[in-house]
Design a protein around this motif. Sequence first.
Motif, short mmCIF file in Angstrom:
data_model
loop_
_atom_site.label_atom_id
_atom_site.label_comp_id
_atom_site.label_asym_id
_atom_site.label_seq_id
_atom_site.Cartn_x
_atom_site.Cartn_y
_atom_site.Cartn_z
N ILE A 31 0.55 9.25 5.14
CA ILE A 31 1.91 9.33 4.60
C ILE A 31 2.71 8.53 5.36
O ILE A 31 3.85 7.84 4.98
N ARG A 32 2.76 8.90 6.74
CA ARG A 32 3.38 7.85 7.47
C ARG A 32 3.49 6.15 7.23
O ARG A 32 4.42 5.59 7.36
N GLY A 33 2.28 5.97 7.20
CA GLY A 33 1.96 4.50 7.02
C GLY A 33 2.46 4.06 5.64
O GLY A 33 3.25 2.84 5.41
N VAL A 34 2.27 4.82 4.77
CA VAL A 34 3.05 4.44 3.11
C VAL A 34 4.23 4.60 3.15
O VAL A 34 5.19 3.79 2.68
N THR A 35 4.94 5.54 3.94
CA THR A 35 6.62 5.45 4.15
C THR A 35 7.18 4.16 4.81
O THR A 35 7.92 3.79 4.43
N HIS A 36 6.32 3.79 5.81
CA HIS A 36 6.60 2.62 6.67
C HIS A 36 6.45 1.37 5.64
O HIS A 36 7.27 0.54 5.46
N LEU A 37 5.47 1.23 4.71
CA LEU A 37 5.47 0.12 3.76
C LEU A 37 6.50 0.29 2.71
O LEU A 37 6.89 -0.88 2.45
N ILE A 38 6.77 1.38 2.31
CA ILE A 38 7.60 1.44 1.31
C ILE A 38 9.14 1.01 1.91
O ILE A 38 10.14 0.25 1.07
N GLU A 39 9.28 1.22 3.16
CA GLU A 39 10.72 0.90 3.79
C GLU A 39 10.72 -0.75 4.30
O GLU A 39 11.83 -1.38 4.15
N GLY A 44 3.37 -5.57 0.27
CA GLY A 44 2.07 -5.01 0.93
C GLY A 44 1.50 -3.88 0.45
O GLY A 44 0.37 -3.67 0.20
N LEU A 45 2.50 -2.95 0.11
CA LEU A 45 1.90 -1.44 -0.68
C LEU A 45 1.43 -1.72 -1.94
O LEU A 45 0.51 -1.01 -2.15
N CYS A 46 2.11 -2.73 -2.61
CA CYS A 46 1.52 -3.01 -4.16
C CYS A 46 -0.02 -3.55 -3.88
O CYS A 46 -0.88 -3.35 -4.70
N GLN A 47 -0.11 -4.46 -2.80
CA GLN A 47 -1.19 -4.96 -2.70
C GLN A 47 -2.44 -4.05 -2.42
O GLN A 47 -3.36 -4.08 -2.81
N LEU A 48 -1.83 -3.28 -1.52
CA LEU A 48 -2.81 -1.98 -0.96
C LEU A 48 -3.33 -1.22 -2.24
O LEU A 48 -4.65 -0.99 -2.28
N LEU A 49 -2.52 -0.72 -3.12
CA LEU A 49 -2.77 -0.03 -4.12
C LEU A 49 -3.74 -0.73 -5.30
O LEU A 49 -4.78 -0.19 -5.64
N TYR A 50 -3.19 -2.05 -5.26
CA TYR A 50 -4.20 -2.75 -6.06
C TYR A 50 -5.59 -2.99 -5.49
O TYR A 50 -6.71 -2.93 -6.09
N ARG A 51 -5.71 -3.28 -4.35
CA ARG A 51 -7.05 -3.59 -3.65
C ARG A 51 -8.00 -2.19 -3.60
O ARG A 51 -9.15 -2.21 -3.61
N VAL A 52 -7.07 -1.12 -3.22
CA VAL A 52 -7.89 0.24 -3.45
C VAL A 52 -8.23 0.52 -4.76
O VAL A 52 -9.19 1.65 -5.09
#
Length: 106
Positions: A31-39, A44-52
């Motif tokens: 949650i902390r990591g995702v919050t950081h990427l959102i901000e 990078g968050l979109c890429q992570l979601l695609y990659r996973v």
Amino acid sequence: MIIDEKWLLELLDSPLETQTLAGEDKQAMLIRGVTHLIETDFAGLCQLLYRVDVDEKRLKERLNSSDAPPAEIIAHLLLERQKQKVALRAKYQMGIPKDIPEDERW
């Protein structure tokens, strides 16, 4: 500690019981990591979601239908997807047949 896509992927691949020195559990760290990427790094968050391979339709549905913070929803979906992958790998993991000589295995 640098929170980025690589860090989150390593965290997702770590055992579920992973805790930090402060006693923070894996989901809280996500949650902390995702919050950081959102901000700081939404691409990078979109890429992570695609990659996973998080289902985009499911993500949109959860974001639209829940009052929970987006980071919590995304972290939950990331963990859920990783659990699915582990279960699929276990289900379809093939053992090495015992009747094949060692020098013929590949």
